[in-house]
Structures are given as structure tokens and as C-alpha cells.
Design an enzyme around this catalytic site. Structure first.
Site, PDB file in Angstrom:
ATOM      1  N   CYS A   1       0.931  -1.245  -0.175  1.00  0.00           N
ATOM      2  CA  CYS A   1      -0.102  -0.182   0.004  1.00  0.00           C
ATOM      3  C   CYS A   1       1.004   1.236  -0.135  1.00  0.00           C
ATOM      4  O   CYS A   1       1.975   1.330   0.251  1.00  0.00           O
ATOM      5  CB  CYS A   1      -1.023   0.179   1.295  1.00  0.00           C
ATOM      6  SG  CYS A   1      -1.829  -1.328   1.502  1.00  0.00           S
TER       7      CYS A   1
ATOM      8  N   ARG B   1       1.138   1.415  -5.971  1.00  0.00           N
ATOM      9  CA  ARG B   1       1.382   0.373  -4.879  1.00  0.00           C
ATOM     10  C   ARG B   1       0.048  -0.027  -4.523  1.00  0.00           C
ATOM     11  O   ARG B   1       0.120  -0.978  -3.508  1.00  0.00           O
ATOM     12  CB  ARG B   1       2.155   1.338  -3.368  1.00  0.00           C
ATOM     13  CG  ARG B   1       3.560   1.844  -4.035  1.00  0.00           C
ATOM     14  CD  ARG B   1       3.886   2.639  -2.699  1.00  0.00           C
ATOM     15  NE  ARG B   1       4.122   1.495  -1.532  1.00  0.00           N
ATOM     16  CZ  ARG B   1       5.227   0.645  -1.324  1.00  0.00           C
ATOM     17  NH1 ARG B   1       6.063   0.837  -2.205  1.00  0.00           N
ATOM     18  NH2 ARG B   1       5.214   0.163  -0.171  1.00  0.00           N
TER      19      ARG B   1
ATOM     20  N   TRP C   1      -3.971  -1.740  -1.286  1.00  0.00           N
ATOM     21  CA  TRP C   1      -4.081  -2.894  -2.010  1.00  0.00           C
ATOM     22  C   TRP C   1      -4.561  -3.807  -0.804  1.00  0.00           C
ATOM     23  O   TRP C   1      -3.291  -4.273  -0.065  1.00  0.00           O
ATOM     24  CB  TRP C   1      -2.541  -3.014  -2.820  1.00  0.00           C
ATOM     25  CG  TRP C   1      -2.661  -4.249  -3.421  1.00  0.00           C
ATOM     26  CD1 TRP C   1      -2.095  -5.595  -2.989  1.00  0.00           C
ATOM     27  CD2 TRP C   1      -3.100  -4.434  -4.940  1.00  0.00           C
ATOM     28  NE1 TRP C   1      -2.223  -6.295  -4.078  1.00  0.00           N
ATOM     29  CE2 TRP C   1      -2.940  -5.800  -5.226  1.00  0.00           C
ATOM     30  CE3 TRP C   1      -3.737  -3.644  -5.826  1.00  0.00           C
ATOM     31  CZ2 TRP C   1      -3.115  -6.001  -6.605  1.00  0.00           C
ATOM     32  CZ3 TRP C   1      -3.988  -4.013  -6.980  1.00  0.00           C
ATOM     33  CH2 TRP C   1      -3.812  -5.427  -7.324  1.00  0.00           C
TER      34      TRP C   1
ATOM     35  N   ASN D   1       1.068   0.091   6.118  1.00  0.00           N
ATOM     36  CA  ASN D   1       1.472  -0.776   5.080  1.00  0.00           C
ATOM     37  C   ASN D   1       2.134  -1.716   5.313  1.00  0.00           C
ATOM     38  O   ASN D   1       3.070  -1.817   6.454  1.00  0.00           O
ATOM     39  CB  ASN D   1       2.334  -0.023   4.048  1.00  0.00           C
ATOM     40  CG  ASN D   1       3.012  -0.861   2.968  1.00  0.00           C
ATOM     41  OD1 ASN D   1       2.367  -1.681   2.463  1.00  0.00           O
ATOM     42  ND2 ASN D   1       4.291  -0.626   2.616  1.00  0.00           N
ATOM     43  N   GLY D   2       1.795  -3.129   5.194  1.00  0.00           N
ATOM     44  CA  GLY D   2       2.365  -4.319   5.744  1.00  0.00           C
ATOM     45  C   GLY D   2       1.404  -5.452   6.018  1.00  0.00           C
ATOM     46  O   GLY D   2       0.229  -5.085   6.000  1.00  0.00           O
TER      47      GLY D   2
ATOM     48  N   GLU E   1       8.334 -21.774 -18.749  1.00  0.00           N
ATOM     49  CA  GLU E   1       8.344 -20.362 -18.375  1.00  0.00           C
ATOM     50  C   GLU E   1       9.597 -19.230 -18.752  1.00  0.00           C
ATOM     51  O   GLU E   1       9.560 -18.444 -19.220  1.00  0.00           O
ATOM     52  CB  GLU E   1       8.168 -20.107 -16.588  1.00  0.00           C
ATOM     53  CG  GLU E   1       8.437 -18.801 -16.279  1.00  0.00           C
ATOM     54  CD  GLU E   1       6.943 -17.803 -16.336  1.00  0.00           C
ATOM     55  OE1 GLU E   1       6.077 -18.531 -17.215  1.00  0.00           O
ATOM     56  OE2 GLU E   1       6.883 -16.748 -16.152  1.00  0.00           O
TER      57      GLU E   1
ATOM     58  N   LYS F   1       8.799 -16.201 -21.075  1.00  0.00           N
ATOM     59  CA  LYS F   1       9.443 -14.898 -20.935  1.00  0.00           C
ATOM     60  C   LYS F   1      10.048 -14.196 -21.882  1.00  0.00           C
ATOM     61  O   LYS F   1      10.138 -13.010 -22.251  1.00  0.00           O
ATOM     62  CB  LYS F   1      10.090 -14.918 -19.638  1.00  0.00           C
ATOM     63  CG  LYS F   1       9.457 -14.975 -18.199  1.00  0.00           C
ATOM     64  CD  LYS F   1       8.687 -13.658 -17.806  1.00  0.00           C
ATOM     65  CE  LYS F   1       7.368 -13.958 -18.234  1.00  0.00           C
ATOM     66  NZ  LYS F   1       6.451 -14.520 -17.269  1.00  0.00           N
TER      67      LYS F   1
ATOM     68  N   GLU G   1       7.841 -13.337 -24.969  1.00  0.00           N
ATOM     69  CA  GLU G   1       6.752 -12.239 -25.140  1.00  0.00           C
ATOM     70  C   GLU G   1       7.485 -11.015 -24.780  1.00  0.00           C
ATOM     71  O   GLU G   1       6.963 -10.069 -25.349  1.00  0.00           O
ATOM     72  CB  GLU G   1       5.902 -12.548 -23.860  1.00  0.00           C
ATOM     73  CG  GLU G   1       6.428 -12.551 -22.445  1.00  0.00           C
ATOM     74  CD  GLU G   1       5.247 -13.053 -21.618  1.00  0.00           C
ATOM     75  OE1 GLU G   1       4.072 -12.681 -21.723  1.00  0.00           O
ATOM     76  OE2 GLU G   1       5.630 -13.047 -20.335  1.00  0.00           O
TER      77      GLU G   1
ATOM     78  N   HIS H   1      13.292 -36.950 -29.365  1.00  0.00           N
ATOM     79  CA  HIS H   1      12.020 -37.210 -30.029  1.00  0.00           C
ATOM     80  C   HIS H   1      11.685 -36.136 -31.131  1.00  0.00           C
ATOM     81  O   HIS H   1      10.669 -35.906 -31.821  1.00  0.00           O
ATOM     82  CB  HIS H   1      10.603 -37.466 -29.072  1.00  0.00           C
ATOM     83  CG  HIS H   1      11.007 -38.567 -28.304  1.00  0.00           C
ATOM     84  ND1 HIS H   1      11.207 -39.683 -28.821  1.00  0.00           N
ATOM     85  CD2 HIS H   1      11.278 -38.654 -26.958  1.00  0.00           C
ATOM     86  CE1 HIS H   1      11.200 -40.701 -27.586  1.00  0.00           C
ATOM     87  NE2 HIS H   1      11.376 -39.872 -26.455  1.00  0.00           N
TER      88      HIS H   1
ATOM     89  N   LYS I   1      -2.192  -6.836 -19.973  1.00  0.00           N
ATOM     90  CA  LYS I   1      -2.016  -7.352 -18.513  1.00  0.00           C
ATOM     91  C   LYS I   1      -3.194  -8.149 -18.145  1.00  0.00           C
ATOM     92  O   LYS I   1      -2.782  -9.381 -17.598  1.00  0.00           O
ATOM     93  CB  LYS I   1      -1.952  -6.158 -17.645  1.00  0.00           C
ATOM     94  CG  LYS I   1      -1.437  -6.761 -16.183  1.00  0.00           C
ATOM     95  CD  LYS I   1       0.031  -7.375 -16.140  1.00  0.00           C
ATOM     96  CE  LYS I   1       0.318  -7.975 -14.829  1.00  0.00           C
ATOM     97  NZ  LYS I   1       1.528  -8.889 -15.030  1.00  0.00           N
TER      98      LYS I   1
HETATM   99  C1  F6R Z   1       2.662 -13.931 -18.954  1.00  0.00           C
HETATM  100  C2  F6R Z   1       1.734 -13.353 -18.416  1.00  0.00           C
HETATM  101  C3  F6R Z   1       0.284 -14.031 -18.871  1.00  0.00           C
HETATM  102  C4  F6R Z   1      -0.733 -14.486 -17.929  1.00  0.00           C
HETATM  103  C5  F6R Z   1      -2.002 -15.048 -18.372  1.00  0.00           C
HETATM  104  C6  F6R Z   1      -2.928 -15.206 -17.059  1.00  0.00           C
HETATM  105  O1  F6R Z   1       3.980 -13.049 -18.600  1.00  0.00           O
HETATM  106  O2  F6R Z   1       1.536 -12.662 -17.799  1.00  0.00           O
HETATM  107  O3  F6R Z   1       0.890 -15.537 -19.455  1.00  0.00           O
HETATM  108  O4  F6R Z   1       0.050 -15.234 -16.911  1.00  0.00           O
HETATM  109  O5  F6R Z   1      -2.568 -14.253 -19.418  1.00  0.00           O
HETATM  110  O6  F6R Z   1      -3.310 -14.091 -16.470  1.00  0.00           O
HETATM  111  P1  F6R Z   1      -3.698 -14.388 -15.184  1.00  0.00           P
HETATM  112  O7  F6R Z   1      -2.775 -14.949 -14.315  1.00  0.00           O
HETATM  113  O8  F6R Z   1      -4.161 -12.707 -15.027  1.00  0.00           O
HETATM  114  O9  F6R Z   1      -5.134 -15.130 -15.043  1.00  0.00           O
END
Ligand code: F6R
Length: 612
Positions: free
Chosen positions: A2, A27, A74, A98-99, A485, A489, A492, A508, A607
Site C-alpha cells: 500500500c 502500490r 491494496w 502498509n504491511g 516459463e 518470458k 513475450e 523425439h 496485462k
Molecule cells: C505472461 C503472462 C500471461 C498471464 C496469463 C494469465 O507473462 O503474464 O501469460 O499469466 O494471461 O493471466 P492471469 O494470471 O491474470 O489469469
């Protein structure tokens, strides 16, 4: 996470507090509030939702006062609402915090027995009650504040006002940041530097275990035990944009470096829950009895993208400790299938945003067929959290970089907590083993810190491959999802072609891709898969691949094999995936940054994916 601000000076506080909060909105932003004192009267204004709601409210009727505190929230304990928004007041005392107060349930129960009434569900309100309780005719506010803080376990940054003390602002920290700003005839406090920069560049960083008393002309710092502290002010040279990212070039890098804190908060926030003392976010309540849990004959974990990778890691731990079949599915596939679901099925949904359309529909379908749904979510009170039977939050704070980083490692830690919680409740996880594992789990934040100290050498390794066009990531067992993963990363944010593979599958098909200089990132830790991974590394080396190995610290054998080795601390094999994720994130970040991409907002990505 927060945001806190405080002001004492010659100007009207409300505008300054709002301005500071607007610079701390990264935050948290589910509710906000301020408190100011004028003519012996303390006024609180709070609003649920983004800061703009509070601003509108204050714009129509701005409270007067030249001292005040503010907060942007938050949610952790208690859903986002006006009553849970800070500041919280009890008696003469008003606080923002905050915490996470770990022993809040126990303190709250004790206070209720003494006749205290609580007006919110937050852990924060406890602080106002405790300080008020400690105050007495001969006990000054500072002493009462210090005594109350001694009763808290957990992390906090607190700012406090006493209604009848219009010339003093009290603050303290332990585990959550606070910075004091020095002005002329005015002083400031904030969770982070950006809130102070328009007003002053001269700051004092408060350390853990310290309390500060701010007047208009002076700031005095002492320890929680009352020893005076002398500290030189520092001059901040950052621009505002730099300060928002705490000096990091991108939010993604900042969030990678925040992982020790994000994991510590996620773990600490649920410790009571795991010890089965309280029901935290409600997840302990899904299965009221051991018998309820024993009826569960299968578990599905559903998620998308990075969250799905966390699910894949979690499967290993859950299956081993629940002794129940655990299946992991991409929500976008699961929702269109006709999976076998009934009242004896547990569905665990994982989502950072809590709004991903496929995951949301998957849990709705599962509930319609009678399954129980437990979710692991970062955004409090999001749709998935609301529609689940139980929720366990990851307390990472908002994640701003589009590529998930800190929420990924926190999701894995949260899955471990679910495994501990359910395994213990069912009796399938032995008490002493569970306790030992929990103990080691709590060491993970510190181990991540050790890895982050190697960031510069990881950058040097990453940059050797910044001009490649593809990259293969390989691992086995619980490290295979980390290979996935690592590849995701890199794809993307750097737009390179990357593939994650279980190393045993190389022969394979994918080994055909290997040619002179092909980059291969291999996770070869000293666990049950070590010898097999060594053979896979030999296979790609003999085809002249360039191999980067993630190895266990002290592994000398590996250094004679591969030129580029990143060492990870030795830990329980169920915990090392969290550690291995960190260099993967850094490799992707440094390559993408070197290639000049917009790391925080990669092309074509959002996002939160709220469409099919
Ligand atoms: C990759 C990424 C996406 C999310 C996916 C699910 O870095 O962020 O692959 O993981 O869109 O999103 P959430 O977790 O918000 O359901």
C-alpha cells in the site's frame, strides 16, 4: 503493498496528501483515504475505488488542516470497501499502515474480549486500538506507540495522528519502507520517494525498528527501544519517472527485484492459516472437516499462461502430499471440454488478475457441476476471487509490467501453502515433515536475494545470446515448467523464438533444431534428475550448442562442461523451481532490453485478458 503519505507544515494538507498518493498509486489502488486535523478536530475522508473517487469527494468539500496522513490501499486483510479503507481511527488515535500484521487474529480476539468494537476487517485497525489502550494520563503518545508496536508480529510501516496533537506526526517501520522528506518549516513522510520529489529532494530513510516524530521544524528518530538515532539527510538525484520505478529502468526489473519481499509477504500473510489456527482468506473453510477433504478424489488446477506454469510446478508437491490425483489444464481448453467434475472434485484456479475470461468461465462451469473451487489470486475481490468457494491471495502488490514475474513465484509459494494446509488437514502430510518443509519455504525469500546479487553476471551471460533468433529451454520434473516459463518470458518481451521442452523429449524431435551455436538453457540441479540432465547436456554439446546451465552451488562437475553456469542455492527439490525462475526472468529481461523493446508493454499483449 500500500502507499502511505504524511504532511506537517504551513500549507493545507489535503492537496499535498492527494498529490503524494497519486504518485504512489502503483502500490495499490482499491481504496484511498486521508485524515487531517484542524482546530482540535480530526476529519477522515475515504473512498472505495481509484484515487479519482477520493479526489472528487475532496474537491467538493476539502477538509481543512495543516497536518495529515493519507493512504492508497491494496487489500490484504479485508476486502476493498470504504470501511476497510485507511485511515483507521479508534479513540483519539488514527493510523494508516502498509504491511501485514501476522498475529492480528490473536490480538483482535484479545481486544474484543476486553470490550473493543471493530469497525473494519483490517489488521491495521488493531494498531489504533493498541495505541489507544496504551495511552494514559502519564503515558505520552510516543511511549504508547512504541509499546503497541512491540506487541505486533509481522511487517509494518505506520503513520499516526493523535487528535489533540496538531503539531506532531508519528511514524514507524519494520519490514515495510518509509522515507522522510525534509522541507523548510514543513516535513513529509511517504512509502516511497516519488511522493516527496515535487516538494523536497532532501530525505532520510527510516530503518527497520525505528520510530520518528515529525514536527514542522524538526524530525527526531529513535529505535523502538527509545535510543536516539542520528542520521545524515541524503539528496535524491532521481527524476520523477526514475523514482516511480525505484531507480530501475523498467517496472519488470523492479518487480523481479521485489520478489524477496513479495514472497515473504505471501508466506507471512498465511502462516496462521497453514498452522490451521485461523481461516485467513477463507480457504481453510472449504473443507470443514477431515472427512470433507477425504471425499475429494481428484484435483484440477486450471490457469492460463504463466499462471498455468505455476500450476504445473504445484502439481508435483500437491500430488505428493495429498496422495490424490492432480491434473493441470489450460483454462482455455478445460472450459470447452466436458471434464469429469462432481462434488468430489476440487478445482484450484490460479490467476494474477482474477479476471482472465477463460479461467473465470472454467470455474463457473466447474461450480455448476458441483465441484469446489479454491482460487489463488493477486487482485483482491476480483471476479475469480469472489466466485470461488475459498481464496488464498498472493500478497505481491500490484504487478505493472505485462510479463508476470513476482506473481509467478508467489503463486508457486501459495500452491505450497495449499499443499501444506490440505495435506495437514487430511493427515496425508506428516506433521514433522510439514513443519520442516514450512521452515525451508520461509527461507526462500532470502535465497532469491542471493540469486539477485548475481544479476550483473547473469546480464553478461544473457547478452552473449541477445542476437540469437531462437533459444531452447530444457528441464525435467518440476523444473520442466520453469523451462516453459523461461521460454515464454523470452518470447513475450524479446520477440525471439523460444521453446521449453522436457529434456527427455529432445531425442523425439527438437534435437533436430540444434546446430553450431544454438543457445540452450538447461536446468541441471543436483536432484533426482541430475544424471539424466547431464546426459542431455552432453547430447546438445556434441552438436555444438552453446549451453547455459542453471546448476546447484558447489557443483564443480558442471563448470568443466559448460562455459556459462548460473549457480542456485541448494534447497528442497520442490522449492528450487522458484529459485530457477529468477535467472530465467533476468535473462529474458536483459535480452529484451538490449534489443530495445518496450519491456513493460510488449506488443500485442495486455496485462489482463478479459476476452475469449
Ligand atoms: C505472461 C503472462 C500471461 C498471464 C496469463 C494469465 O507473462 O503474464 O501469460 O499469466 O494471461 O493471466 P492471469 O494470471 O491474470 O489469469
Amino acid at each position: 503493498m500500500c502507499g502511505i503519505v504524511g504532511y506537517i507544515g504551513q500549507e493545507q494538507a489535503a492537496g499535498i496528501l492527494l498529490d503524494g498518493l497519486s504518485r504512489l498509486e502503483y502500490r495499490g489502488y482499491d481504496s484511498a483515504g486521508i485524515a487531517v486535523i484542524s482546530d482540535g478536530k480530526l476529519t477522515i475522508r475515504r473512498a472505495q475505488g481509484k484515487l479519482s473517487k477520493l479526489r472528487e469527494m475532496i474537491h467538493s468539500q476539502s477538509p481543512e488542516g495543516k497536518i495529515g496522513i493519507g493512504h492508497t490501499r491494496w487489500a490484504t486483510h479485508g476486502r476493498p470497501s470504504e470501511t476497510n479503507a485507511h485511515p483507521h481511527r479508534y479513540g483519539k488515535v488514527t493510523v494508516v499502515h502498509n504491511g501485514i500484521i501476522e498475529n492480528f487474529s490473536e490480538l483482535r480476539e484479545a481486544l474484543i474480549k476486553k470490550g473493543h468494537h471493530f469497525s473494519s476487517e483490517t489488521d491495521t485497525e488493531i494498531i489504533a486500538h493498541l495505541v489507544d489502550e496504551e495511552l494514559g494520563p502519564k503515558t505520552p503518545t510516543l511511549t504508547a506507540f512504541r509499546r503497541a508496536l512491540h506487541r505486533l508480529k509481522g511487517s509494518f510501516a505506520v503513520a499516526l495522528l493523535h487528535e489533540f496533537e496538531p503539531d506532531t506526526l508519528y511514524v514507524a517501520r519494520s519490514g515495510s519502507p518509509l522515507v522522510l522528506g525534509l522541507g523548510e518549516g514543513e516535513n513529509f513522510v511517504a512509502s516511497d520517494v516519488p511522493a516527496l520529489l515535487p516538494y523536497t529532494k532532501r530525505v532520510l530513510f527510516l530503518e527497520d525498528g525505528e520510530v520518528a516524530v515529525l514536527s514542522r521544524k524538526n524530525i527526531e528518530i529513535e529505535t523502538l527501544d527509545g535510543k536516539k538515532v542520528q542520521r545524515e539527510a541524503k539528496t535524491i538525484t532521481w527524476t520523477l519517472a526514475m523514482a516511480e520505478k525505484a531507480g530501475y529502468k523498467h517496472f519488470m526489473l523492479k518487480e523481479i527485484f521485489e520478489q524477496p519481499r513479495a514472497l515473504a509477504d505471501t508466506l507471512r500473510g498465511h502462516l496462521d492459516l497453514v498452522k490451521s489456527n485461523v481461516h485467513g482468506d477463507g480457504s481453510g473453510e472449504i473443507f470443514k472437516t477431515k472427512a470433507d477433504l477425504e471425499k475429494i478424489d481428484k484435483v484440477y488446477i486450471v490457469a492460463c499462461g504463466t499462471s498455468w506454469h505455476a500450476a504445473l510446478v504445484g502439481k508435483y508437491f500437491l500430488e505428493s502430499n495429498l496422495k490424490t490425483l492432480v491434473m493441470v489444464e489450460q483454462a482455455s481448453e478445460f472450459r470447452y471440454r466436458d471434464p469429469i467434475l462432481d462434488k468430489n472434485t476440487l478445482v484450484i484456479a490460479i490467476s494474477q488478475s482474477g479476471e482472465t475470461a477463460d479461467t473465470l468461465t472454467a470455474i463457473r462451469n466447474a461450480k455448476a457441476k458441483g465441484a469446489k473451487v479454491l482460487s489463488i489470486v493477486n487482485v483482491v475481490d476480483s471476479s475469480i476471487a469472489r466466485e470461488s468457494d475459498g481464496v488464498l491471495y498472493t500478497y505481491t502488490g500490484p504487478e505493472i509490467g505485462v510479463a508476470a514475474t513476482k506473481t509467478f513465484t508467489a503463486q508457486i509459494a501459495a500452491l505450497h501453502l495449499v499443499g501444506l494446509l490440505l495435506g495437514r488437514k487430511k493427515g496425508s502430510y506428516k506433521k514433522d515433515e510439514a513443519e520442516k518443509f514450512l521452515h525451508e519455504l520461509l527461507e526462500v525469500p532470502g535465497k532469491i536475494d542471493e540469486i539477485l546479487k548475481q544479476a550483473e553476471s547473469i546480464r553478461e551471460i544473457a547478452l552473449k545470446y541477445a542476437h540469437s533468433e531462437d533459444c531452447l529451454f530444457i528441464g525435467r520434473g518440476p523444473q520442466f515448467p520453469i523451462a516453459l516459463e523461461g521460454a515464454l518470458k523470452l518470447k513475450e518481451i524479446s520477440y525471439l523464438h523460444a521453446e521449453g521442452y522436457p529434456a527427455g523429449e529432445l531425442k523425439h524431435g527438437p534435437i533436430a533444431l540444434i546446430d553450431q551455436g544454438s543457445p540452450v538453457v538447461a536446468i541441471a540441479l543436483q536432484d533426482d534428475y541430475y544424471e539424466k540432465m547431464m546426459s542431455n547436456i552432453q547430447e546438445v554439446l556434441s552438436r555444438q550448442a552453446s549451453v547455459v546451465v542453471l546448476a546447484t552451488e558447489g557443483d564443480r562437475k558442471i563448470s568443466s562442461l559448460a562455459a556459462d553456469v548460473i549457480y542456485l542455492p541448494r534447497m528442497h527439490p520442490f522449492l528450487t523451481p522458484i529459485l530457477a525462475a529468477v535467472p530465467m526472468q533476468l535473462i529474458a529481461y536483459y535480452i529484451a532490453d538490449h534489443r530495445g523493446h518496450d519491456v513493460d508493454q510488449p506488443r500485442n499483449l495486455a496485462k489482463s485478458v478479459t476476452v475469449e
